[in-house]
Design a protein around this motif. Structure first.
Motif, mmCIF file in Angstrom:
data_model
loop_
_atom_site.group_PDB
_atom_site.id
_atom_site.type_symbol
_atom_site.label_atom_id
_atom_site.label_comp_id
_atom_site.label_asym_id
_atom_site.label_seq_id
_atom_site.Cartn_x
_atom_site.Cartn_y
_atom_site.Cartn_z
ATOM 1 N N LEU A 1 0.816 -1.214 0.000
ATOM 2 C CA LEU A 1 0.000 0.000 0.000
ATOM 3 C C LEU A 1 0.844 1.256 0.000
ATOM 4 O O LEU A 1 0.373 2.340 -0.356
ATOM 5 N N ARG B 1 -8.915 -1.005 8.440
ATOM 6 C CA ARG B 1 -8.141 -1.694 7.394
ATOM 7 C C ARG B 1 -8.702 -1.406 6.006
ATOM 8 O O ARG B 1 -7.954 -1.111 5.071
ATOM 9 N N GLU C 1 -7.224 0.701 2.591
ATOM 10 C CA GLU C 1 -7.257 0.223 1.208
ATOM 11 C C GLU C 1 -7.824 1.313 0.291
ATOM 12 O O GLU C 1 -7.312 1.558 -0.805
ATOM 13 N N PRO D 1 -4.452 -8.109 1.480
ATOM 14 C CA PRO D 1 -3.937 -6.756 1.671
ATOM 15 C C PRO D 1 -3.522 -6.130 0.341
ATOM 16 O O PRO D 1 -2.838 -6.755 -0.473
ATOM 17 N N GLY D 2 -3.974 -4.910 0.112
ATOM 18 C CA GLY D 2 -3.630 -4.223 -1.128
ATOM 19 C C GLY D 2 -4.426 -4.676 -2.328
ATOM 20 O O GLY D 2 -4.126 -4.292 -3.457
ATOM 21 N N LYS E 1 -6.086 -1.753 -4.437
ATOM 22 C CA LYS E 1 -5.071 -1.033 -5.193
ATOM 23 C C LYS E 1 -4.504 -1.902 -6.309
ATOM 24 O O LYS E 1 -4.240 -1.421 -7.417
#
Length: 249
Positions: A5, A43, A47, A231-232, A235
């Motif tokens: 991120l 969280r 993002e 996670p991420g 993106k």
């Protein structure tokens, strides 16, 4: 591979300039089974901020199933219209929670409600909402369409079309795309890389309700289904990376 991120945004160029992010209310409750789980909300807000920092204009619609689901209430004997309005109010609560998390990260945000409640949210006015996006504010559309019998999936597709979004990104819990059957129950479930809207309807794949799918299909609006758990992931999708299913005409 999870996306960093904090990776410089000039390395990851966004595929789209304006998108709709649709997530369920259940995505905000973490492991607690009900309500809002602040660490989980934080969280997801991170993002969203990571994509916002890429210069992408972001609309959001969040369901209300972590607090109250109108259809479930109706199934238990409650009058359907009343139950649906209660579900709409739940989406406003979720939107305010996400707004608080995003603004805590320095992202200017507007909650825009289809039901007037001027003390806590702006009323929905299309031109005003477009202007917020042009000013790089995240717009969270709450209270569905303002009408019973319509889901937040339909609301997300409707607002995405009204805001001229280039794609709808649907963040799922524990599922990284569209499968021919429920991968949580069937080990031999097969994930689609791409699938047409007509196939989603014909095969009754559990992506969105039929009204939302038809509305997206009729307006040639692509839908990207990905996992919120990675996670991420948000993106990554905007950067052309990660695992997802693309639903298109």
């Amino acid at each position: 591979m999870p996306i960093n991120l904090d990776q410089p945004d000039d390395i990851l160029a966004a595929k789209y300039k304006r998108v709709m992010l649709k997530i369920s209310g259940e995505a905000l409750m973490g492991d607690q089974g009900f309500g809002l789980h602040p660490p989980t909300v934080q969280r997801i807000a991170k993002e969203v901020k990571a994509v916002h920092d890429m210069g992408v204009e972001i609309c959001m619609v969040i369901g209300g199933g972590n607090i109250f689901r109108g259809l479930s209430g109706s199934a238990q004997g409650m009058e359907r219209t009343t139950a649906d309005y209660m579900g709409m109010l739940a989406t406003v609560m979720n939107a305010l929670g996400m707004q608080s998390a995003l603004e805590g990260l320095g992202v200017f945000t507007r909650v825009i409600s289809a039901i007037r409640m001027d003390e806590v949210a702006e009323p929905y006015i299309r031109r005003r909402a477009v202007r917020h996006l042009e000013k790089k504010r995240v717009c969270i559309f709450a209270a569905g369409t303002g009408n019973p019998y319509f889901t937040t999936d339909t609301a997300a597709t409707l607002r995405a079309n009204e805001m001229a979004c280039e794609a709808i990104l649907m963040g799922k819990n524990g599922v990284d795309g569209v499968y021919d059957k429920d991968p949580k129950e069937h080990a031999d479930a097969v994930r689609y890389d791409t699938v047409t809207y007509d196939d989603v309807l014909a095969k009754r794949l559990k992506v969105m309700d039929a009204s939302a799918i038809a509305l997206a299909r009729d307006n040639n609006l692509p839908l990207l289904v990905f996992s919120l758990d990675e996670p991420g992931g948000f993106k990554g999708i905007l950067s052309g990376q990660g695992t997802y299913t693309r639903v298109q005409g």
